[in-house]
Design a protein around this motif. Structure first.
Motif, PDB file in Angstrom:
ATOM      1  N   LEU A 119      -7.563   1.599   4.917  1.00 31.75           N
ATOM      2  CA  LEU A 119      -7.964   0.959   3.659  1.00 31.75           C
ATOM      3  C   LEU A 119      -7.611   1.856   2.474  1.00 31.75           C
ATOM      4  CD1 LEU A 119     -11.435  -0.316   4.930  1.00 31.75           C
ATOM      5  CD2 LEU A 119      -9.377  -1.710   4.535  1.00 31.75           C
ATOM      6  N   ASN A 120      -7.882   3.144   2.615  1.00 31.80           N
ATOM      7  CA  ASN A 120      -7.550   4.068   1.523  1.00 31.80           C
ATOM      8  C   ASN A 120      -6.036   4.192   1.340  1.00 31.80           C
ATOM      9  OD1 ASN A 120     -10.242   4.505   0.962  1.00 31.80           O
ATOM     10  ND2 ASN A 120     -10.397   6.367   2.195  1.00 31.80           N
ATOM     11  N   GLU A 121      -5.299   4.088   2.444  1.00 29.84           N
ATOM     12  CA  GLU A 121      -3.826   4.115   2.329  1.00 29.84           C
ATOM     13  C   GLU A 121      -3.343   2.885   1.547  1.00 29.84           C
ATOM     14  OE1 GLU A 121      -2.041   6.602   3.002  1.00 29.84           O
ATOM     15  OE2 GLU A 121       0.008   6.005   3.467  1.00 29.84           O
ATOM     16  N   LEU A 122      -3.956   1.736   1.795  1.00 29.38           N
ATOM     17  CA  LEU A 122      -3.576   0.528   1.034  1.00 29.38           C
ATOM     18  C   LEU A 122      -3.828   0.732  -0.459  1.00 29.38           C
ATOM     19  CD1 LEU A 122      -4.929  -2.441   3.189  1.00 29.38           C
ATOM     20  CD2 LEU A 122      -2.526  -2.010   2.599  1.00 29.38           C
ATOM     21  N   ILE A 123      -4.965   1.351  -0.771  1.00 23.30           N
ATOM     22  CA  ILE A 123      -5.263   1.621  -2.187  1.00 23.30           C
ATOM     23  C   ILE A 123      -4.200   2.556  -2.773  1.00 23.30           C
ATOM     24  CG2 ILE A 123      -6.906   2.752  -3.766  1.00 23.30           C
ATOM     25  CD1 ILE A 123      -9.174   1.750  -1.931  1.00 23.30           C
ATOM     26  N   THR A 150      -2.073   5.497   9.901  1.00 27.92           N
ATOM     27  CA  THR A 150      -2.083   4.486   8.828  1.00 27.92           C
ATOM     28  C   THR A 150      -0.902   3.515   8.893  1.00 27.92           C
ATOM     29  OG1 THR A 150      -0.836   5.928   7.343  1.00 27.92           O
ATOM     30  CG2 THR A 150      -3.243   6.069   7.228  1.00 27.92           C
ATOM     31  N   THR A 151      -0.159   3.549   9.997  1.00 32.86           N
ATOM     32  CA  THR A 151       1.066   2.737  10.063  1.00 32.86           C
ATOM     33  C   THR A 151       0.817   1.266   9.737  1.00 32.86           C
ATOM     34  OG1 THR A 151       1.888   4.232  11.769  1.00 32.86           O
ATOM     35  CG2 THR A 151       3.038   2.136  11.520  1.00 32.86           C
ATOM     36  N   ILE A 152      -0.298   0.693  10.232  1.00 38.87           N
ATOM     37  CA  ILE A 152      -0.478  -0.756  10.027  1.00 38.87           C
ATOM     38  C   ILE A 152      -0.659  -1.123   8.553  1.00 38.87           C
ATOM     39  CG2 ILE A 152      -1.255  -1.337  12.366  1.00 38.87           C
ATOM     40  CD1 ILE A 152      -4.149  -1.514  11.117  1.00 38.87           C
ATOM     41  N   ALA A 153      -1.177  -0.202   7.756  1.00 40.70           N
ATOM     42  CA  ALA A 153      -1.292  -0.495   6.314  1.00 40.70           C
ATOM     43  C   ALA A 153       0.113  -0.703   5.740  1.00 40.70           C
ATOM     44  CB  ALA A 153      -2.000   0.643   5.590  1.00 40.70           C
ATOM     45  N   HIS A 154       1.042   0.153   6.144  1.00 45.69           N
ATOM     46  CA  HIS A 154       2.426   0.039   5.663  1.00 45.69           C
ATOM     47  C   HIS A 154       3.116  -1.195   6.233  1.00 45.69           C
ATOM     48  CE1 HIS A 154       2.838   3.897   3.504  1.00 45.69           C
ATOM     49  NE2 HIS A 154       1.820   4.239   4.286  1.00 45.69           N
TER      50      HIS A 154
END
Ligand code: PGA
Ligand code: ZN
Length: 400
Positions: free
Chosen positions: A390-394, A363-367
């Motif tokens: 997407l869920n990490e962004l949420i 999920t690194t790119i979400a961060h």
């Protein structure tokens, strides 16, 4: 406290079933970070070099691990990434592999965040980050190198520009993806999915434009905010040297015709985003198109810039594009990717943080998107390796 005490590397699966590199970084005080390298299919000619996973792992164990363990602090990203460059010794990570480099770079960042007790976006971006969120670009129909016997244009991307939150934007993209399936079904068109989870029907580009326009309008009316759409044309894949033009099935467009075609599409469909509309070697044609439509759409360089500061500098000088796609594995480290973002932002270019067609649950790119206040993130619409981001962004939006 963040002195690196161990780096473990292993082969794991990516979403295409290929082997990729996973890195674990441990620190003196018990900090831990784990990250995985993604992998492209329509890769740019100028990207850092991905080696076969086993080769990249063997080489990184020999060259990079000794320069990290007991030598660098995971909390000092610049130091970690400089050690990776020194271990590699080339300018394209062809010795240890950009896949090993990026996995270690991202794992070190996560270990640094772990020790600091901070979410990764805050460790990377600082305390004032985390309040603005990127609009996700959701791949709903696709072909090109990502699916056989589908559209010539690689990606048709839903862009929920009016969404009041990341959460609503993510669900809107999934709804567009679902609406596209309903429209295809009504038309009696069977289809499977491409590498990024987009529908890959055997239809021509003109039909895909019609279907996308209808799907974003229907879902937009339903959710009550504006949804537009955009494209990744992957122009370098369409361009054929021998034909001296862009090949769409039987039809070949020369560079002038391609510029004209894209400019007309921008106006006809009110496109919000056009990635790689032209060949990766043609800064001049990028500049011509940007001159024509850059005031009303994002002209984004992916294979053109390959997250590379030098190539972006050339683009800025020539007025090619007004936006850059940022894929950490194209350049090999987070520091290099952030350098590209900073140069882009200083020059008024919008950064779009992006996945690859071959992905993992990382999920690194979400961060990274939240850490750099990116206006857009491109990370698919459905499928586990896409929903991971997407869920990490949420979760980030909910402070969870
Ligand atoms: P790739 O495609 O990951 O296969 O390179 C994604 C893109 O072109 O943006
Ligand atoms: Zn692209």
């Amino acid at each position: 406290m963040t002195l690196v005490t161990d780096v473990a590397l292993r082969r794991v699966l990516d979403s295409r079933g290929n082997a990729t590199v996973e890195a674990d970084v441990h620190t003196e005080s018990g900090g831990f970070g784990r990250a995985k390298a993604p992998s492209g299919a329509s890769t740019g000619e100028y990207e850092a070099i991905e080696l076969p996973a086993s080769e990249a792992i063997a080489s990184a164990r020999e060259e990079a691990v000794p320069r990290l363990v007991g030598e660098v602090y995971a909390g000092d990203q610049r130091e970690v990434d400089a050690a990776l460059h020194a271990a590699d010794g080339t300018d394209d990570f062809s010795q240890i592999g950009a896949n090993s480099a990026v996995a270690i770079s991202m794992a070190a960042a996560k270990a640094g965040a772990d020790v600091a007790g901070l979410p990764l976006f805050q460790h990377l971006g600082g305390t004032f980050r985390g309040n603005t969120f990127p609009t996700p670009l959701g791949n709903a129909i696709g072909g090109g190198e990502h699916a056989a016997d589908a559209t010539d244009i690689q990606e048709f991307l839903a862009a929920p520009v009016g969404a009041p939150s990341v959460e609503e934007a993510v669900f809107a993209n999934a709804a567009v993806h679902g609406e596209v399936a309903d429209i295809l079904d009504d038309r009696g068109v069977p289809c499977g999915k491409g590498d990024e989870g987009a529908w890959a029907p055997s239809i021509d580009d003109a039909a895909a434009f019609e279907i996308m326009a209808e799907a974003v309008e229907t879902v937009g009316d339903d959710v009550g905010f504006e949804i537009r759409f955009g494209l990744d044309m992957a122009g370098a894949e369409l361009y054929d040297d021998e034909e001296d033009g862009y090949v769409y099935g039987e039809r070949v467009r020369d560079t002038e015709e391609q510029i004209e075609y894209v400019a007309d599409l921008v106006d006809e469909y009110d496109l919000v985003y056009v990635e790689d509309p032209l060949d990766e070697n043609d800064y001049e044609a990028f500049a011509d198109l940007t001159d024509r439509v850059g005031d009303r759409t994002l002209v984004c360089g992916d294979d053109l810039f390959v997250t590379n500061v030098e190539r972006l500098e050339t683009g800025i000088e020539e007025g090619a594009a007004n936006s850059i796609l940022v894929k950490p594995n194209q350049i090999g480290t987070l520091s290099d990717a952030v350098d590209a973002v900073e140069l882009a932002v200083e020059n008024g270019y919008d950064q779009v943080i992006s996945h690859r067609s071959g992905e993992t649950e990382d999920t690194t790119i979400a961060h990274l998107a939240v850490a750099t206040d990116a206006p857009y993130i491109k990370t698919g619409a459905v499928g586990g390796e896409r929903t991971a981001k997407l869920n990490e962004l949420i979760r980030i939006e909910h402070n969870a």
